[in-house]
Design an enzyme around this catalytic site. Structure first.
Site, PDB file in Angstrom:
ATOM      1  CG  ASN A   1      -1.660   1.286   1.408  1.00 34.50           C
ATOM      2  OD1 ASN A   1      -2.370   1.635   0.421  1.00 34.50           O
ATOM      3  ND2 ASN A   1      -1.660   1.839   2.655  1.00 34.50           N
TER       4      ASN A   1
ATOM      5  CG  ASP B   1      -2.821   3.500   6.823  1.00 36.66           C
ATOM      6  OD1 ASP B   1      -2.878   2.807   5.831  1.00 36.66           O
ATOM      7  OD2 ASP B   1      -3.490   4.224   7.493  1.00 36.66           O
TER       8      ASP B   1
ATOM      9  CG  HIS C   1      -0.480   6.044   4.701  1.00 38.47           C
ATOM     10  ND1 HIS C   1      -2.125   6.205   4.791  1.00 38.47           N
ATOM     11  CD2 HIS C   1      -0.095   6.894   5.652  1.00 38.47           C
ATOM     12  CE1 HIS C   1      -2.487   6.931   5.666  1.00 38.47           C
ATOM     13  NE2 HIS C   1      -1.139   7.286   6.394  1.00 38.47           N
TER      14      HIS C   1
ATOM     15  CB  SER D   1       5.067   4.930   4.262  1.00 40.36           C
ATOM     16  OG  SER D   1       5.334   6.149   5.140  1.00 40.36           O
TER      17      SER D   1
END
Ligand code: GAR
Length: 211
Positions: A103, A141, A105, A132
């Protein structure tokens, strides 16, 4: 050649950066949980299969995630990239794709998980902000961080200007990290990620900088 899919929910600018990076893998599909996501047309215009699975058509998160996983399996994806995918995933989905689900973020994690990251960075008065890329775990997260890019917070910044500066870095960072994964250079060692061939770079960014 490894195969990857990109999950989006909206604009899809990170998806476009990934598709334009000529990664050493095949983007098998772009999947959105929102049929009106602008990124779907951008994917299709690049010749990539664009699929909408409307989460509102499912009675539960489990049912939606099962349909999402079935679609991902149909494309035999080795890697799943969350590029502005704004929907929480069930633990069983996350476990299924452990180590191959990443992911991006818009903050320097573990600072500012969740939403409104640029506004919260301004409110907190931080001098450095950024983005990140991390492996996804059930913690929001919270998974192992692969790479980060930092930008200074400038005196005149508002949420929009800071967000633009971070987004530019997102577009550089995510394709770079996806390339490392596809080249099999990333290795999870406990909670930390090692990059094969990483070169140590010293120095520091001081913000504000004055002589
Ligand atoms: C990006 O800034 C991404 O980091 C963020 O949503 C934006 C999507 O923009 N993702 C999250 O906040 C996930 N928690 P895009 O659709 O133009 O890539």
């Amino acid at each position: 050649m490894k195969r990857y899919v990109i999950l989006i929910s909206g604009r899809g600018s990170n998806m476009e950066a990934l598709l334009d990076a000529a990664l050493p893998g095949l983007c098998a599909a772009v999947i959105s949980n929102r049929p009106d996501a602008a990124g779907l047309a951008a994917a299709a215009s690049r010749g990539v299969g664009a699929v909408a699975i409307d989460h509102r058509g499912f009675a539960s998160r489990e049912a939606f995630d099962a349909a999402l996983a079935a679609e991902i399996e149909r494309h035999a994806a080795d890697l799943v990239l969350l590029a502005g995918f704004m929907r929480g995933l069930t633990d069983s989905f996350v476990h299924r794709y452990a180590g191959r689900l990443m992911n991006i973020h818009p903050s320097l994690l573990p600072a500012f998980p969740g939403i409104r990251t640029h506004a919260r960075a301004l409110e907190a008065g931080v001098r450095l902000h950024g983005c990140s890329v991390h492996f996804v775990t059930p913690a929001l997260d919270g998974g192992p961080i692969v790479a980060q890019a930092a930008v200074p917070v400038l005196a005149g910044d508002d949420e929009a200007s800071l967000g633009r500066r971070v987004l530019d870095e997102e577009h550089r960072l995510f394709p770079r990290v996806a390339r490392w994964f596809l080249e099999e250079r990333l290795h999870l060692v406990g909670a930390r990620v090692q990059l094969a061939g990483e070169t140590a770079v010293g120095g520091a960014l001081h913000v504000p900088h004055a002589l």
